[in-house]
Design a protein around this motif. Structure first.
Motif, PDB file in Angstrom:
ATOM      1  N   TYR A  54       0.833  -1.205   0.000  1.00  0.00           N
ATOM      2  CA  TYR A  54       0.000   0.000   0.000  1.00  0.00           C
ATOM      3  C   TYR A  54       0.873   1.263   0.000  1.00  0.00           C
ATOM      4  CZ  TYR A  54      -2.661   3.856   1.996  1.00  0.00           C
ATOM      5  OH  TYR A  54      -3.198   5.091   2.226  1.00  0.00           O
ATOM      6  N   VAL A  55       1.915   1.281   0.822  1.00  0.00           N
ATOM      7  CA  VAL A  55       2.793   2.448   0.915  1.00  0.00           C
ATOM      8  C   VAL A  55       3.406   2.780  -0.437  1.00  0.00           C
ATOM      9  CG1 VAL A  55       4.957   3.323   1.889  1.00  0.00           C
ATOM     10  CG2 VAL A  55       3.331   2.142   3.353  1.00  0.00           C
ATOM     11  N   PHE A  61       0.705   6.665  -6.867  1.00  0.00           N
ATOM     12  CA  PHE A  61      -0.515   7.354  -7.294  1.00  0.00           C
ATOM     13  C   PHE A  61      -0.486   8.830  -6.900  1.00  0.00           C
ATOM     14  CE2 PHE A  61      -2.449   2.976  -7.339  1.00  0.00           C
ATOM     15  CZ  PHE A  61      -2.794   2.990  -8.686  1.00  0.00           C
ATOM     16  N   GLU A  62      -0.019   9.116  -5.674  1.00  0.00           N
ATOM     17  CA  GLU A  62       0.033  10.503  -5.208  1.00  0.00           C
ATOM     18  C   GLU A  62       0.933  11.342  -6.110  1.00  0.00           C
ATOM     19  OE1 GLU A  62      -1.546  12.229  -3.070  1.00  0.00           O
ATOM     20  OE2 GLU A  62      -2.610  10.714  -1.920  1.00  0.00           O
ATOM     21  N   ASP A  63       2.063  10.764  -6.516  1.00  0.00           N
ATOM     22  CA  ASP A  63       3.009  11.488  -7.371  1.00  0.00           C
ATOM     23  C   ASP A  63       2.448  11.769  -8.762  1.00  0.00           C
ATOM     24  OD1 ASP A  63       4.845  11.535  -5.358  1.00  0.00           O
ATOM     25  OD2 ASP A  63       6.061   9.871  -6.110  1.00  0.00           O
ATOM     26  N   TYR A  68      -1.747  11.561 -14.507  1.00  0.00           N
ATOM     27  CA  TYR A  68      -2.368  10.370 -15.090  1.00  0.00           C
ATOM     28  C   TYR A  68      -3.639   9.958 -14.351  1.00  0.00           C
ATOM     29  CZ  TYR A  68       2.253   9.884 -17.237  1.00  0.00           C
ATOM     30  OH  TYR A  68       3.415  10.107 -17.918  1.00  0.00           O
ATOM     31  N   PHE A  69      -3.790  10.418 -13.098  1.00  0.00           N
ATOM     32  CA  PHE A  69      -4.915   9.990 -12.278  1.00  0.00           C
ATOM     33  C   PHE A  69      -5.642  11.191 -11.691  1.00  0.00           C
ATOM     34  CE2 PHE A  69      -1.402   6.944 -11.893  1.00  0.00           C
ATOM     35  CZ  PHE A  69      -1.969   5.847 -12.533  1.00  0.00           C
ATOM     36  N   ILE A  70      -6.957  11.042 -11.525  1.00  0.00           N
ATOM     37  CA  ILE A  70      -7.765  12.104 -10.922  1.00  0.00           C
ATOM     38  C   ILE A  70      -7.538  12.154  -9.416  1.00  0.00           C
ATOM     39  CG2 ILE A  70     -10.116  12.910 -10.480  1.00  0.00           C
ATOM     40  CD1 ILE A  70     -10.938  11.635 -13.126  1.00  0.00           C
ATOM     41  N   SER A  71      -7.399  10.983  -8.821  1.00  0.00           N
ATOM     42  CA  SER A  71      -7.168  10.895  -7.385  1.00  0.00           C
ATOM     43  C   SER A  71      -6.378   9.628  -7.077  1.00  0.00           C
ATOM     44  CB  SER A  71      -8.504  10.883  -6.623  1.00  0.00           C
ATOM     45  OG  SER A  71      -9.267   9.739  -7.005  1.00  0.00           O
ATOM     46  N   ASN A  72      -5.998   9.477  -5.816  1.00  0.00           N
ATOM     47  CA  ASN A  72      -5.257   8.299  -5.376  1.00  0.00           C
ATOM     48  C   ASN A  72      -6.242   7.194  -5.004  1.00  0.00           C
ATOM     49  OD1 ASN A  72      -3.770   6.352  -4.075  1.00  0.00           O
ATOM     50  ND2 ASN A  72      -2.793   7.731  -2.620  1.00  0.00           N
TER      51      ASN A  72
END
Length: 267
Positions: A54-55, A61-63, A68-72
């Motif tokens: 998970y870490v 995702f946060e980076d 590329y992503f709307i949220s984590n």
């Protein structure tokens, strides 16, 4: 890398952009089953392995949020807690001997001494920045921690340190009051840092000699050295956190206050 291999076995060729929280929850749930293993053992992966995964994924995702992503999608997932052996608690006389050790003259000595006065987790104290200390209001802001995770390189398996902006849970973000002892220790630490003129680009309260995050194993090694001199066996950094908790309970501090100071989600 095992994490990448498991991701591919679970998601296959799925476009990462469509992966949401439900997908990640299913992935973490799958990791709890024997299907996630390659050694054919009839049990799922450990809670520690799942949380370490998970870490790594959460940091990725946060980076890339906004790129590329709307949220984590890792946020708000549930993974279960790792079973941690009950930590040793220092008796009152042991604690007094421990604190009387001439730790301020030793590297990381002040970091060690602050723990039994604040109950900070190992990763939390090593993530502290100078700006987290508010001397006017006599408090410390805890909003991040350091975790060690496995990684893989051409030379073989290794580990690395990762900063997490939110330690453990949202309740871990908290203000810790500074008593006179902690304030004096922090002031002395920052005076030392200023006089040494060593690299400290991250403005850390307890940086390594190279100006990076101090390895948690290094701090534990220092605690082992002190414990040996004090003839106090089985003492870990987490023992000092438990000692802080025990002293509060012995002094009739309400459980809700202790919960808040420790950053626990529940009593």
């Amino acid at each position: 890398m095992e994490i990448a291999e498991r991701l591919y076995r679970f998601f296959g060729e799925t476009d990462a952009a469509v992966i949401d929280t439900n997908c990640m929850q299913e992935f973490f749930d799958w990791m709890k089953t024997p299907a996630a293993r390659k050694d054919h053992k009839d049990i799922g992966l450990s809670a520690k392995t799942i949380n370490n995964t998970y870490v790594v994924l959460s940091e990725f995702f946060e980076d890339n949020v906004g790129k590329y992503f709307i949220s984590n999608p890792c946020r708000k997932t549930k993974r279960g807690k790792a079973i941690v052996p009950e930590a040793r608690v220092l008796e009152q006389d042991e604690q007094e001997v421990f604190i009387r050790e001439d730790l301020e003259e030793r590297r990381l000595g002040r970091a060690i001494l602050i723990v039994p006065f604040t109950g900070l987790r190992l990763g939390e104290i090593l993530a502290l920045e100078i700006s987290d200390f508010d001397f006017k209001k006599k408090r410390i802001y805890v909003s991040k921690d350091i975790a060690r995770i496995k990684t893989y390189a051409a030379t073989g398996q290794k580990t690395k340190l990762i900063k997490q902006d939110t330690p453990k849970s949202n309740t871990s973000n908290r203000w810790i009051p500074m008593n006179e002892e902690v304030e004096a220790l922090a002031q002395a630490q920052f005076t030392t840092l200023a006089s040494e003129n060593n690299l400290n680009p991250l403005k850390l309260a307890f940086p390594s000699k190279n100006g990076t995050y101090t390895d948690s194993r290094t701090l534990q090694k220092r605690v082992d050295e002190v414990s040996k001199r004090c003839e106090a066996k089985g003492v870990h950094v987490h023992s000092l956190r438990h000692t802080f908790t025990t002293r509060l309970d012995e002094n009739k501090v309400p459980l809700t206050v202790i919960q808040s100071l420790l950053g626990h989600a529940s009593i």
